[in-house]
Design an enzyme around this catalytic site. Structure first.
Site, PDB file in Angstrom:
ATOM      1  N   GLY A 166       0.693  -1.137  -0.039  1.00 53.64           N
ATOM      2  CA  GLY A 166      -0.075  -0.126   0.217  1.00 53.64           C
ATOM      3  C   GLY A 166       0.804   1.256  -0.022  1.00 53.64           C
ATOM      4  O   GLY A 166       1.869   1.293  -0.531  1.00 53.64           O
ATOM      5  N   ASP A 191       2.158  -7.196  -9.436  1.00 52.90           N
ATOM      6  CA  ASP A 191       0.927  -6.553 -10.545  1.00 52.90           C
ATOM      7  C   ASP A 191       0.438  -5.323  -9.649  1.00 52.90           C
ATOM      8  O   ASP A 191       0.265  -4.428 -10.514  1.00 52.90           O
ATOM      9  CB  ASP A 191      -0.003  -7.653 -10.626  1.00 52.90           C
ATOM     10  CG  ASP A 191      -0.759  -8.290  -9.541  1.00 52.90           C
ATOM     11  OD1 ASP A 191      -0.483  -8.121  -8.426  1.00 52.90           O
ATOM     12  OD2 ASP A 191      -1.925  -8.983  -9.407  1.00 52.90           O
ATOM     13  N   GLY A 192       0.118  -5.298  -8.343  1.00 48.79           N
ATOM     14  CA  GLY A 192      -0.168  -4.262  -7.638  1.00 48.79           C
ATOM     15  C   GLY A 192       0.673  -3.111  -7.932  1.00 48.79           C
ATOM     16  O   GLY A 192       0.273  -1.834  -8.330  1.00 48.79           O
ATOM     17  N   THR A 219       6.905 -11.257  -8.616  1.00 52.12           N
ATOM     18  CA  THR A 219       5.963 -12.060  -7.853  1.00 52.12           C
ATOM     19  C   THR A 219       6.555 -13.468  -7.718  1.00 52.12           C
ATOM     20  O   THR A 219       6.930 -14.161  -8.755  1.00 52.12           O
ATOM     21  CB  THR A 219       4.865 -12.201  -8.506  1.00 52.12           C
ATOM     22  OG1 THR A 219       4.019 -13.240  -8.146  1.00 52.12           O
ATOM     23  CG2 THR A 219       4.877 -12.393  -9.972  1.00 52.12           C
ATOM     24  N   ASP A 221       4.621 -16.108  -6.903  1.00 57.03           N
ATOM     25  CA  ASP A 221       3.875 -16.895  -7.191  1.00 57.03           C
ATOM     26  C   ASP A 221       3.897 -17.220  -8.771  1.00 57.03           C
ATOM     27  O   ASP A 221       3.349 -17.976  -9.388  1.00 57.03           O
ATOM     28  CB  ASP A 221       2.563 -16.411  -6.900  1.00 57.03           C
ATOM     29  CG  ASP A 221       2.412 -16.498  -5.295  1.00 57.03           C
ATOM     30  OD1 ASP A 221       3.090 -17.170  -4.854  1.00 57.03           O
ATOM     31  OD2 ASP A 221       1.428 -15.866  -4.939  1.00 57.03           O
ATOM     32  N   MET A 264       3.363 -21.324  -1.103  1.00 60.20           N
ATOM     33  CA  MET A 264       2.722 -20.283  -1.513  1.00 60.20           C
ATOM     34  C   MET A 264       1.981 -20.297  -3.011  1.00 60.20           C
ATOM     35  O   MET A 264       2.292 -21.238  -3.555  1.00 60.20           O
ATOM     36  CB  MET A 264       4.014 -19.074  -1.897  1.00 60.20           C
ATOM     37  CG  MET A 264       4.263 -18.488  -0.431  1.00 60.20           C
ATOM     38  SD  MET A 264       5.929 -17.594  -0.795  1.00 60.20           S
ATOM     39  CE  MET A 264       6.998 -18.948  -1.048  1.00 60.20           C
ATOM     40  N   ARG A 266      -1.438 -17.686  -3.822  1.00 65.04           N
ATOM     41  CA  ARG A 266      -2.757 -17.255  -3.797  1.00 65.04           C
ATOM     42  C   ARG A 266      -3.926 -17.464  -4.380  1.00 65.04           C
ATOM     43  O   ARG A 266      -4.849 -17.937  -4.100  1.00 65.04           O
ATOM     44  CB  ARG A 266      -2.660 -15.674  -3.314  1.00 65.04           C
ATOM     45  CG  ARG A 266      -3.942 -14.931  -2.710  1.00 65.04           C
ATOM     46  CD  ARG A 266      -3.368 -13.613  -2.482  1.00 65.04           C
ATOM     47  NE  ARG A 266      -2.520 -13.307  -1.510  1.00 65.04           N
ATOM     48  CZ  ARG A 266      -2.784 -13.205  -0.101  1.00 65.04           C
ATOM     49  NH1 ARG A 266      -4.075 -12.938   0.089  1.00 65.04           N
ATOM     50  NH2 ARG A 266      -1.925 -12.611   0.599  1.00 65.04           N
ATOM     51  N   MET A 377      10.182 -18.899   5.303  1.00 64.02           N
ATOM     52  CA  MET A 377      11.576 -19.321   5.238  1.00 64.02           C
ATOM     53  C   MET A 377      11.992 -19.158   3.551  1.00 64.02           C
ATOM     54  O   MET A 377      13.197 -18.787   3.212  1.00 64.02           O
ATOM     55  CB  MET A 377      11.771 -20.652   5.413  1.00 64.02           C
ATOM     56  CG  MET A 377      11.672 -20.804   6.941  1.00 64.02           C
ATOM     57  SD  MET A 377      11.610 -22.735   7.488  1.00 64.02           S
ATOM     58  CE  MET A 377      13.293 -23.173   6.970  1.00 64.02           C
ATOM     59  N   ILE A 378      10.994 -19.353   2.584  1.00 64.53           N
ATOM     60  CA  ILE A 378      11.281 -19.463   1.060  1.00 64.53           C
ATOM     61  C   ILE A 378      11.222 -17.933   0.639  1.00 64.53           C
ATOM     62  O   ILE A 378      12.152 -17.651  -0.211  1.00 64.53           O
ATOM     63  CB  ILE A 378      10.249 -20.104   0.443  1.00 64.53           C
ATOM     64  CG1 ILE A 378      10.151 -21.411   0.587  1.00 64.53           C
ATOM     65  CG2 ILE A 378      10.186 -19.784  -1.054  1.00 64.53           C
ATOM     66  CD1 ILE A 378       8.965 -22.437   0.244  1.00 64.53           C
TER      67      ILE A 378
END
Length: 472
Positions: A166, A191-192, A219, A221, A264, A266, A377-378
Site C-alpha cells: 500500500g 501486479d499491484g 512475484t 507466485d 505459496m 494465493r 523461509m522461502i
C-alpha cells in the site's frame, strides 16, 4: 483484473499477415525535439568484443511461437537491449529505485544490477534508493546507492531498501519525484506495484515531465501474465523441495504417516505444481485453480485412504489459496478483508485441512500427520544461481530501455527474449495454471492422483482460459 487504458492511448503498430506490435511509449512521443547522444557503450571495453551489441530498432519478439502454416503473425513486443542513441547524458541522470509488496528472492540482486548497469555501462553517478516502498517517496528518507553500497547485497535475502504494502499516493509520489529532480524511476514489484507504476507514469505524462518510469515484475507466485517466468520462482521451487523432503521423511517414518506441506500460491498454483513435479515424492497436489471436495466417492478422503492402504504413507502439497471455498463453507463465513495491497486475506487452509483429515480418520486408523509451512523461509532467502542470472538480465534490460528513451514499460522474458511490455498488458489479468492444459495432466500422471472433479466441470467455461506462459 481489467485494463483501464483506453485503446487510443495504446501504441499499436500493424503490418502484413496479421502482424501486431504492442509498443511502449517513447520520449519522442511527447518531446519530438529531445536531443540524443551517442551510446557510451560504443566506447565500453566490455562491449568492444561484441560483434553486434546494439539492438535493431525494428527487432520484435512474438508473444506466441507455436503457429500453423496459415496462422497470422500475431502480437509482438519490442525487443529489449541497448540502442545506438540515448536520451540521457550520464551527468544529468538522477535515478531512483524502489521495492514494493512482499519479499521475494532476488530483490537485492535486481537492485545491485540496476546500480551496476547504470554505473558501469552508462557512467551514471547519482542513484537513490527509496526507503520503505511507495510511501517512502513522501514519508521516509532516501538512501544513496553506489557500487560500494551494493557490492555484496545479492548474498542476502530481503531488500536493503525495505518494502511495504500500500501507501500509493500518486500525487505525493510524483510531487516528490519532481521536487527531487529525479528523472529515472525503477519500480520493482508485483501486479499491484506495476499498476502503481502505470499511475505514476500517467501523472508524469500529464505534467509534461521528462521522467522515465520502468517496472521490473516481481512475484514469487509467477502469476504475472505474458512473461515466461518471474524472478524468485526458481528459488522458491528449489527451496520448497526441502520442505517436501522433510515431509516425506516424517511420513515414511510412521505407520500411516502423512506429511502435509503448504506452499505459496494465493491465486495461482505454479509453485506447488512445479515443486510437485520436481520432487517425485508427492502423492497429491492441490491448487487454487482445481477445485476439490473432501468426502464421498472421488473425494480427497477416499484417495488418502486408498494411498495409505497401498503405500503406508503419503505426502500432500497444498497451495495457500486452494480450498478456500470449503474452509469458508465449513466456518459458515466468508471474509472480505484485504491487506494493504488489495489482496484478499486468506484463512490458513493448511491447519484447517490437517484437522479435517485427523478428525475423519480418527476412528478408522492410527494416523500421524505432520504439517509444514515454509512460506516465510522461502520468501526470505537469497536467490539461487538461475534467478541471479535472471535478475541481472532484467535489470540491465530495464536500464538499456530507459537510457534509450523508452518509457512506461515493464521488462520481461517472452519466449526466451527480453522485451519491453506496456504496463496495461501486465496488469490486465493474472497468470494461472490451466487445468485443461498438458502441464497439469503431466502432474496428475506423476502423482497418479484423481482430478477430484467431475468431467462436466473440467470442461466448463469457468475453467478454460489462456494457456499458461511457462515454457519448460
Amino acid at each position: 483484473m481489467s485494463s483501464s487504458v483506453p485503446n487510443s492511448d495504446r501504441k499499436i503498430v500493424t503490418g502484413p499477415a496479421g502482424y501486431i506490435l504492442e509498443d511502449v511509449p517513447h520520449f519522442t512521443d511527447d518531446f519530438p525535439d529531445h536531443p540524443t547522444y551517442p551510446n557510451p557503450l560504443q566506447d565500453n571495453a566490455a562491449y568492444s568484443v561484441v560483434k553486434q551489441y546494439f539492438v535493431d530498432e525494428d527487432d520484435t519478439v512474438p508473444q506466441k511461437i507455436v503457429v500453423h502454416p496459415d496462422s497470422p503473425r500475431g502480437t509482438h513486443f519490442r525487443r529489449a537491449g541497448p540502442r545506438q542513441r540515448v536520451y540521457f547524458e550520464p551527468d544529468d541522470v538522477l535515478a531512483c529505485i524502489v521495492t514494493c509488496g512482499g519479499l521475494c528472492p532476488g530483490l537485492n540482486t535486481v537492485i545491485r544490477e540496476i546500480v551496476c548497469g547504470l554505473s558501469y555501462m552508462y557512467g551514471v553517478k547519482r542513484i537513490l534508493g527509496i526507503d520503505g516502498g511507495y510511501r517512502g517517496f513522501y514519508a521516509r528518507n532516501t538512501i544513496h546507492l553506489d557500487l560500494k553500497t551494493v557490492n555484496d547485497i545479492h548474498r542476502s535475502g530481503g531488500t536493503i531498501l525495505g518494502t511495504s504494502r500500500g501507501g500509493h499516493d500518486t500525487t505525493k509520489i510524483v510531487d516528490s519525484i519532481q521536487d527531487r529532480g529525479i528523472n529515472q524511476v525503477y519500480i520493482i514489484g508485483g501486479d499491484g506495484s506495476q499498476k502503481g507504476a502505470a499511475a505514476i507514469f500517467k501523472e508524469i505524462k500529464k505534467r509534461g515531465l521528462k521522467v522515465a518510469v520502468a517496472g521490473i515484475p516481481k512475484t514469487i507466485d509467477n502469476d504475472i501474465p505474458i512473461i515466461d517466468r518471474s524472478f524468485g520462482f526458481d528459488t522458491a521451487v528449489e527451496e520448497a523441495q526441502r520442505a517436501i523432503n522433510a515431509a516425506h521423511v516424517e511420513a515414511t517414518s510412521f505407520e500411516n504417516g502423512i506429511g502435509l506441506v503448504k506452499l505459496m500460491g494465493r491465486y495461482s498454483g505454479f509453485i506447488a505444481m512445479y515443486a510437485t513435479l520436481a520432487s517425485r515424492d508427492v502423492d497429491c497436489c492441490l491448487i487454487p485453480e482445481s477445485p476439490f471436495f473432501l468426502e464421498g466417492p472421488g473425494g480427497l478422503f477416499e484417495f488418502i485412504d486408498k494411498r495409505l492402504k497401498e503405500s503406508g504413507h503419503m505426502v500432500i502439497v497444498i497451495a495457500e489459496g486452494a480450498g478456500q471455498d470449503l474452509l469458508a463453507e465449513s466456518m459458515e463465513e466468508s471474509t472480505t478483508l484485504k491487506d494493504a495491497s488489495g489482496n484478499k486475506l486468506l484463512q490458513d487452509i493448511g491447519l484447517w485441512i490437517s484437522q479435517r483429515i485427523k478428525d475423519h480418520f480418527a476412528k478408522k486408523m492410527t494416523l500421524t500427520l505432520k504439517y509444514i509451512d515454509p512460506t516465510y523461509m522461502i520468501r526470505a532467502i537469497p536467490s539461487n544461481a538461475s534467478d541471479n542470472v535472471c535478475c541481472t538480465l532484467l535489470a540491465q534490460s530495464a536500464v538499456h530501455g530507459v537510457m534509450a528513451g523508452y518509457n512506461g514499460f515493464t521488462v520481461g522474458l517472452v519466449n526466451g527474449r527480453h522485451t519491453y511490455i506496456p504496463f496495461y498488458r501486465i496488469t490486465e489479468k493474472q497468470n494461472k495454471v490451466v487445468i485443461t492444459d498438458r502441464m497439469w495432466a503431466r502432474l496428475l500422471s506423476s502423482t497418479n492422483q484423481p482430478s477430484f472433479m467431475k468431467q462436466d466441470k473440467i470442461h466448463s467455461n469457468q475453467l478454460v482460459g489462456e494457456p499458461g506462459t511457462m515454457k519448460w
